[in-house]
Design a protein around this motif. Structure first.
Motif, mmCIF file in Angstrom:
data_model
loop_
_atom_site.group_PDB
_atom_site.id
_atom_site.type_symbol
_atom_site.label_atom_id
_atom_site.label_comp_id
_atom_site.label_asym_id
_atom_site.label_seq_id
_atom_site.Cartn_x
_atom_site.Cartn_y
_atom_site.Cartn_z
ATOM 1 N N LEU A 1 0.841 -1.192 0.000
ATOM 2 C CA LEU A 1 0.000 0.000 0.000
ATOM 3 C C LEU A 1 0.878 1.245 0.000
ATOM 4 N N SER A 2 0.360 2.291 -0.612
ATOM 5 C CA SER A 2 1.034 3.583 -0.619
ATOM 6 C C SER A 2 0.078 4.654 -0.142
ATOM 7 N N CYS A 3 0.632 5.680 0.450
ATOM 8 C CA CYS A 3 -0.170 6.816 0.878
ATOM 9 C C CYS A 3 0.611 8.077 0.527
ATOM 10 N N ALA A 4 0.122 8.790 -0.467
ATOM 11 C CA ALA A 4 0.767 10.020 -0.912
ATOM 12 C C ALA A 4 0.191 11.195 -0.136
ATOM 13 N N ASN B 1 7.114 12.230 -0.468
ATOM 14 C CA ASN B 1 5.983 12.511 0.432
ATOM 15 C C ASN B 1 5.029 11.329 0.508
ATOM 16 N N THR B 2 5.610 10.162 0.648
ATOM 17 C CA THR B 2 4.799 8.941 0.601
ATOM 18 C C THR B 2 5.185 8.006 1.742
ATOM 19 N N VAL B 3 4.184 7.378 2.311
ATOM 20 C CA VAL B 3 4.413 6.332 3.303
ATOM 21 C C VAL B 3 3.887 5.029 2.718
ATOM 22 N N TYR B 4 4.565 3.938 3.042
ATOM 23 C CA TYR B 4 4.249 2.638 2.470
ATOM 24 C C TYR B 4 3.908 1.633 3.567
ATOM 25 N N LEU B 5 3.148 0.642 3.182
ATOM 26 C CA LEU B 5 2.889 -0.498 4.057
ATOM 27 C C LEU B 5 3.034 -1.758 3.216
ATOM 28 N N GLN B 6 4.121 -2.471 3.431
ATOM 29 C CA GLN B 6 4.342 -3.736 2.733
ATOM 30 C C GLN B 6 3.757 -4.846 3.589
ATOM 31 N N MET B 7 2.849 -5.608 3.002
ATOM 32 C CA MET B 7 2.145 -6.647 3.743
ATOM 33 C C MET B 7 2.494 -8.009 3.149
#
Length: 120
Positions: A19-22, A76-82
């Motif tokens: 997942l990414s969150c810009a 400017n992005t946070v990630y969630l690797q699942m």
């Protein structure tokens, strides 16, 4: 801060999804970024958080060892690797931002959510 989450989808149990969150806004580099999720009929729950500098990271016990949160200041992005996904990970995933990292639902800014479905 405005947040736009993306990357959700359908995956089989044991699979992986990222997942990414810009984020927009000049305060991203100093904002703690969190991921939360809400399954049907359940309360929204904390998943992971990373501090503004990336020096503090904390996970919910249910995802520890399987999920990885990270951030890229230049994008400017946070990630969630699942990884090693389970059917119980099925939920709408939300990113959130605030000044102080925490596991509570009281973050000031929230993204719109992205659906993650894990089939058995």
């Amino acid at each position: 801060v405005q947040l736009q989450a993306s990357g959700g989808g359908l995956v089989q149990a044991g699979g992986s999804l990222g997942l990414s969150c810009a984020a927009s806004g000049r305060s991203f580099s100093t904002s703690a970024m969190g991921w939360f999720r809400q399954a049907p009929g359940k309360e929204r729950e904390f998943v992971a958080v990373i501090s503004g500098a990336g020096s503090f990271i904390y996970y919910a016990d249910s995802v520890k060892g399987r999920f990885t949160i990270s951030r890229d200041g230049a994008k400017n992005t946070v990630y969630l690797q699942m990884n090693s996904l389970k059917p119980e990970d099925t939920a709408v995933y939300y990113c959130a931002a605030d000044k102080v990292p925490g596991s509570g639902n009281n973050y000031k800014y929230w993204g719109q959510g992205t659906q993650v479905t894990v089939s058995s």
